[in-house]
Design an enzyme around this catalytic site. Structure first.
Site, PDB file in Angstrom:
ATOM      1  N   SER A   8      37.469  41.657  37.432  1.00 51.67           N
ATOM      2  CA  SER A   8      37.905  40.453  38.111  1.00 51.67           C
ATOM      3  C   SER A   8      39.371  40.563  38.538  1.00 51.67           C
ATOM      4  O   SER A   8      39.715  41.428  39.350  1.00 51.67           O
ATOM      5  CB  SER A   8      37.655  39.240  37.198  1.00 51.67           C
ATOM      6  OG  SER A   8      37.762  38.039  37.919  1.00 51.67           O
ATOM      7  N   HIS A  24      29.124  37.451  37.113  1.00 49.52           N
ATOM      8  CA  HIS A  24      30.471  37.887  36.748  1.00 49.52           C
ATOM      9  C   HIS A  24      30.586  38.338  35.296  1.00 49.52           C
ATOM     10  O   HIS A  24      31.240  39.332  34.993  1.00 49.52           O
ATOM     11  CB  HIS A  24      31.448  36.732  37.015  1.00 49.52           C
ATOM     12  CG  HIS A  24      32.821  37.153  37.417  1.00 49.52           C
ATOM     13  ND1 HIS A  24      33.078  37.833  38.592  1.00 49.52           N
ATOM     14  CD2 HIS A  24      34.023  36.972  36.819  1.00 49.52           C
ATOM     15  CE1 HIS A  24      34.374  38.054  38.692  1.00 49.52           C
ATOM     16  NE2 HIS A  24      34.966  37.553  37.629  1.00 49.52           N
ATOM     17  N   ASP A  30      26.994  37.111  41.576  1.00 51.52           N
ATOM     18  CA  ASP A  30      28.395  36.813  41.269  1.00 51.52           C
ATOM     19  C   ASP A  30      28.936  35.803  42.276  1.00 51.52           C
ATOM     20  O   ASP A  30      28.949  36.064  43.482  1.00 51.52           O
ATOM     21  CB  ASP A  30      29.211  38.107  41.316  1.00 51.52           C
ATOM     22  CG  ASP A  30      30.612  37.945  40.740  1.00 51.52           C
ATOM     23  OD1 ASP A  30      31.072  36.798  40.576  1.00 51.52           O
ATOM     24  OD2 ASP A  30      31.254  38.970  40.462  1.00 51.52           O
TER      25      ASP A  30
END
Length: 315
Positions: free
Chosen positions: A89, A291, A257
């Site tokens: 991320s 994610h 995601d």
């Protein structure tokens, strides 16, 4: 490195499931970094978290100062051995930003980008998009708040208002997408340990990426302030197409995601692939992954970490 969590996330599951242990068992010297503001990174030579100046930073400073300091320390401590970097991320955004300015190229051997976030203009998270477009972080900052604590009073009040517009029943899923492969015990440990604090200013910067195309340094909101900081009326762009082609990249992203969504991620990929030889960039698309699966998925060791280790060994 990752955002909103400290380094514990890399070892929160069993030794057979956690990337930190898997790499150590594979013979790698593992160094785990923490992002500013998290529970493991709240000390300063002169400031405390109660001082507004402690929170006067965005991911620009993480890319300019923190990441180079961490990697240079590891490089020095290991006798000048180049580093394999793993980012998740926000940890991917700061390494890409640093590479685009030709930093760290002499000490990073390869980089793993787990569900990278860079271009965010088309992100699927309705919650994050709404917050960005109503200038929520800017409003909180103007009210005098500097720390963004996701489980603090201010965040709870904000969620109470925002969630009247959006279904937040599954808050983690509303923000990051519906994970396919988390088990209950790992999720419980994760929720006990986080999410953790960042700066409001960093949230403003992330919101700017959602509202506008491209990847720019922090926009101070007026030409005078931007001229003061950048000597130009608009904040400079990070030109990811300038990343040199010789840095091996392992890129993996998920079809579910909401943060590193498929259109934005494929835009990033097109930018990177143009510069790289096929031998130096590996791409894995996980259609069911969201994610959190890349860090906590019960099948991540086989599907993600095993090919990652093989990638490291090739480079």
């Amino acid at each position: 490195m990752l955002n909103g969590q400290d380094g514990f996330c890399w070892v929160l599951s069993t030794p057979k499931q956690s990337l930190g242990f898997i790499l150590a068992d594979g013979g790698f010297d593992v160094w785990i970094a923490n992002t500013r503001g998290t529970k493991s990174s709240r000390k300063h030579t002169s400031l405390t978290p109660e001082d507004p100046a402690f929170w006067d930073w965005t991911w620009d400073q993480l890319a300019d100062y923190d990441l180079p300091a961490v990697l240079q320390f590891v490089f020095n401590q290991t006798g000048g051995k180049k580093v394999h970097y793993v980012g998740h991320s926000l940890g991917t955004l700061i390494i890409l930003a640093a590479f685009s300015e030709h930093k760290l190229l002499d000490i990073v051997r390869s980089a793993v980008l787990l569900c990278p976030i860079a271009y965010l203009h088309r992100m699927r998270s309705k919650l994050i998009r709404l917050a960005a477009h109503i200038f929520l972080a800017e409003t909180i900052h103007m009210l005098g708040y500097h720390e963004f604590n996701p489980v603090g009073r201010v965040a709870q009040e904000v969620l109470g208002a925002v969630c009247t517009e959006i279904d937040c029943y599954d808050l983690f899923g509303a923000v990051a997408g519906p994970d396919c492969c988390l088990n209950t015990s790992t999720t419980c440990i994760f929720l006990q340990h986080g999410p953790q604090s960042s700066s409001i200013k960093n949230m403003i910067h992330m919101s700017q990426l959602v509202r506008k195309e491209g990847i720019r340094k922090y926009d101070y909101g007026n030409k005078k302030e931007n001229m003061k900081h950048y000597n130009q009326p608009q904040p400079p762009l990070y030109n990811l197409s300038s990343i040199p082609p010789h840095v091996p990249l392992f890129h993996t992203h998920g079809g579910q995601d909401f943060l590193g969504d498929v259109p934005d991620t494929r835009h990033l990929l097109r930018t990177l692939v143009r510069q790289h030889d096929s031998d130096d960039i590996e791409v894995m698309y996980m259609p069911d992954y969201a994610h959190g699966d890349f860090v906590m998925g019960y099948n991540a060791p086989q599907l993600i970490y095993k090919p990652m280790v093989e990638f490291f060994k090739r480079h």
